[in-house]
Design a protein around this motif. Structure first.
Motif, mmCIF file in Angstrom:
data_model
loop_
_atom_site.group_PDB
_atom_site.id
_atom_site.type_symbol
_atom_site.label_atom_id
_atom_site.label_comp_id
_atom_site.label_asym_id
_atom_site.label_seq_id
_atom_site.Cartn_x
_atom_site.Cartn_y
_atom_site.Cartn_z
ATOM 1 N N PHE A 102 0.880 -1.307 0.034
ATOM 2 C CA PHE A 102 -0.042 -0.020 -0.104
ATOM 3 C C PHE A 102 0.859 1.185 0.050
ATOM 4 O O PHE A 102 0.266 2.246 -0.136
ATOM 5 N N GLY A 103 2.328 1.015 0.245
ATOM 6 C CA GLY A 103 3.025 2.248 -0.167
ATOM 7 C C GLY A 103 3.439 2.946 1.357
ATOM 8 O O GLY A 103 4.302 3.785 1.218
ATOM 9 N N THR A 104 2.529 3.052 2.345
ATOM 10 C CA THR A 104 2.770 3.491 3.407
ATOM 11 C C THR A 104 2.326 2.650 4.756
ATOM 12 O O THR A 104 1.859 1.852 4.688
ATOM 13 N N LEU A 105 2.830 3.293 5.915
ATOM 14 C CA LEU A 105 2.206 2.551 7.223
ATOM 15 C C LEU A 105 1.763 3.640 8.046
ATOM 16 O O LEU A 105 2.489 4.434 8.706
ATOM 17 N N ASP A 106 0.607 4.329 8.197
ATOM 18 C CA ASP A 106 -0.053 5.241 8.750
ATOM 19 C C ASP A 106 -0.363 4.917 10.307
ATOM 20 O O ASP A 106 -0.397 5.774 11.105
ATOM 21 N N VAL A 107 -1.078 3.625 10.253
ATOM 22 C CA VAL A 107 -1.642 3.161 11.824
ATOM 23 C C VAL A 107 -1.335 1.874 11.973
ATOM 24 O O VAL A 107 -1.543 0.954 11.127
ATOM 25 N N LEU A 108 -0.823 1.669 13.098
ATOM 26 C CA LEU A 108 -0.630 0.399 13.637
ATOM 27 C C LEU A 108 -1.724 -0.125 14.781
ATOM 28 O O LEU A 108 -1.615 0.859 15.898
ATOM 29 N N VAL A 109 -2.414 -1.046 14.853
ATOM 30 C CA VAL A 109 -3.234 -1.297 15.843
ATOM 31 C C VAL A 109 -2.890 -2.844 16.533
ATOM 32 O O VAL A 109 -2.871 -3.711 15.958
ATOM 33 N N CYS A 110 -2.188 -2.700 17.617
ATOM 34 C CA CYS A 110 -1.554 -3.717 18.153
ATOM 35 C C CYS A 110 -2.846 -4.559 19.148
ATOM 36 O O CYS A 110 -2.904 -4.540 20.278
ATOM 37 N N ASN A 111 -3.581 -5.426 18.416
ATOM 38 C CA ASN A 111 -4.621 -5.989 18.906
ATOM 39 C C ASN A 111 -4.483 -7.631 19.151
ATOM 40 O O ASN A 111 -5.242 -8.137 20.035
ATOM 41 N N ALA B 289 9.229 -2.200 15.662
ATOM 42 C CA ALA B 289 9.417 -2.163 14.322
ATOM 43 C C ALA B 289 8.455 -1.250 13.596
ATOM 44 O O ALA B 289 9.018 -0.796 12.569
ATOM 45 N N ALA B 290 7.560 -0.615 13.771
ATOM 46 C CA ALA B 290 6.814 0.360 13.133
ATOM 47 C C ALA B 290 7.547 1.533 13.371
ATOM 48 O O ALA B 290 7.526 2.533 12.368
ATOM 49 N N LEU B 291 8.076 2.029 14.503
ATOM 50 C CA LEU B 291 8.866 3.172 14.595
ATOM 51 C C LEU B 291 9.703 3.847 13.663
ATOM 52 O O LEU B 291 9.479 4.998 13.131
ATOM 53 N N PRO B 292 10.805 2.987 13.053
ATOM 54 C CA PRO B 292 11.468 3.600 12.100
ATOM 55 C C PRO B 292 10.725 3.725 10.550
ATOM 56 O O PRO B 292 11.011 4.752 9.868
ATOM 57 N N VAL B 293 10.010 3.003 10.413
ATOM 58 C CA VAL B 293 8.797 3.042 9.062
ATOM 59 C C VAL B 293 8.229 4.355 9.216
ATOM 60 O O VAL B 293 8.337 5.226 8.438
ATOM 61 N N MET B 294 7.444 4.779 10.429
ATOM 62 C CA MET B 294 6.472 5.852 10.383
ATOM 63 C C MET B 294 7.311 7.107 10.726
ATOM 64 O O MET B 294 7.268 8.167 10.046
ATOM 65 N N ALA B 295 8.748 6.931 11.473
ATOM 66 C CA ALA B 295 9.625 8.027 11.509
ATOM 67 C C ALA B 295 10.035 8.671 10.149
ATOM 68 O O ALA B 295 10.044 9.719 10.145
ATOM 69 N N ALA B 296 10.327 7.532 9.323
ATOM 70 C CA ALA B 296 10.995 7.767 7.765
ATOM 71 C C ALA B 296 9.811 8.605 7.205
ATOM 72 O O ALA B 296 10.150 9.426 6.206
ATOM 73 N N GLN B 297 8.746 8.461 7.296
ATOM 74 C CA GLN B 297 7.438 9.132 6.669
ATOM 75 C C GLN B 297 6.935 10.146 7.285
ATOM 76 O O GLN B 297 6.009 10.801 6.862
ATOM 77 N N ASN C 99 6.766 12.619 16.076
ATOM 78 C CA ASN C 99 5.277 12.762 15.638
ATOM 79 C C ASN C 99 4.707 11.515 15.245
ATOM 80 O O ASN C 99 3.841 11.389 14.396
ATOM 81 N N ILE C 100 4.690 10.618 16.218
ATOM 82 C CA ILE C 100 4.155 9.381 16.271
ATOM 83 C C ILE C 100 3.378 9.345 17.582
ATOM 84 O O ILE C 100 4.071 9.443 18.922
ATOM 85 N N ARG C 101 1.934 9.463 17.440
ATOM 86 C CA ARG C 101 1.184 9.372 18.566
ATOM 87 C C ARG C 101 0.732 8.069 19.120
ATOM 88 O O ARG C 101 0.464 7.139 18.171
ATOM 89 N N VAL C 102 0.971 7.613 20.487
ATOM 90 C CA VAL C 102 0.364 6.211 20.809
ATOM 91 C C VAL C 102 -0.729 6.300 21.921
ATOM 92 O O VAL C 102 -0.352 6.960 22.837
#
Length: 246
Positions: free
Chosen positions: A77-86, A120-128, A173-176
């Protein structure tokens, strides 16, 4: 369409509350990768939103599997905008008789899995330029449930991990935030409702007098993923109909 153009990864997203959240995100325009050990009825979601649903076989306790999950979302999909740890498991049992294997399985999935996914999501989201991470806790994180020590302890730890991650990830700029369901008419909540004796006990503790509708939980998950929650960070959002505890 509050999530139009965004990509969400939902662990444990092929059934239960995870699937409910997936449906809510798709209805708001997001593309969703449902990650789980089993696909279950993922085809129904794909039929509902063609081209916006993907499945990735994932074990959240395995760092390599989690890394493949993140890569699959970006590749598709090109991006990783939201991660739901369910993703989560419940191995209930009285402490005196609870086996170490059940304890470890609960903590590894419910807590370590959240840690691995967020890391694992941190570097991906930070880069975008940023993103949203939503952990999933439970009403039993803050209320004693006899026979649920492993599950309750793991979920209480998830809530503190959420606050720590919010503080550490904010500069990127990653809100948790954390979504804390009460008794929802899906998954474990539905099982409670199916036992009349147990349900009568819990019904009296609900100010609403009923189980939550899955759509009500999905609405809260959409809020935390959308721009409407831009000034919400490190928060535990309880969706429980006013749950009291005796």
């Amino acid at each position: 369409m509050r999530l139009q153009g965004r990509t969400a990864v939902i662990t444990g997203g092929t059934r239960g509350l995870g699937r409910t959240i997936a449906e809510g995100y798709l209805a708001e325009g997001a593309s969703v990768l449902c990650a789980a050990r089993n696909p279950y009825d993922i085809k129904e979601l794909g039929d509902y939103a063609p081209g916006r649903v993907a499945y990735q076989e994932t074990d959240v306790t395995d760092p390599a599997s989690v890394a493949r999950m993140m890569a699959a979302a970006v590749d598709r999909f090109g991006t990783l905008d939201v991660l739901v740890c369910n993703a989560g498991v419940s191995r209930n049992g009285m402490i005196a008789k609870l086996g170490l294997a059940d304890w470890n399985d609960t903590v590894q999935t419910n807590l370590t899995g959240v840690f691995l996914c967020a890391q694992a999501a941190l570097p991906v989201m930070a880069a975008q330029g940023g993103g949203r991470i939503i952990t999933v806790s439970s009403c039993t994180a803050s209320r004693v449930a006899v026979g649920a020590a492993a599950y309750s302890a793991s979920k209480a730890a998830v809530e503190m991990f959420t606050r720590s991650a919010a503080a550490e990830f904010a500069p990127k700029n990653i809100r948790v935030n954390c979504l804390s369901p009460g008794y929802i008419d899906e998954g474990m909540g539905k099982e409670v409702r199916g036992n009349e004796r147990i349900w009568e006990t819990y019904r009296k503790r609900l100010l609403s007098g009923r189980l939550g509708d899955p759509a009500e939980l999905a609405a809260a998950a959409v809020f935390l993923a959308s721009d409407e929650s831009a000034y919400v960070n490190g928060h535990i959002l309880e969706v429980n109909g006013g749950l009291l505890w005796a």
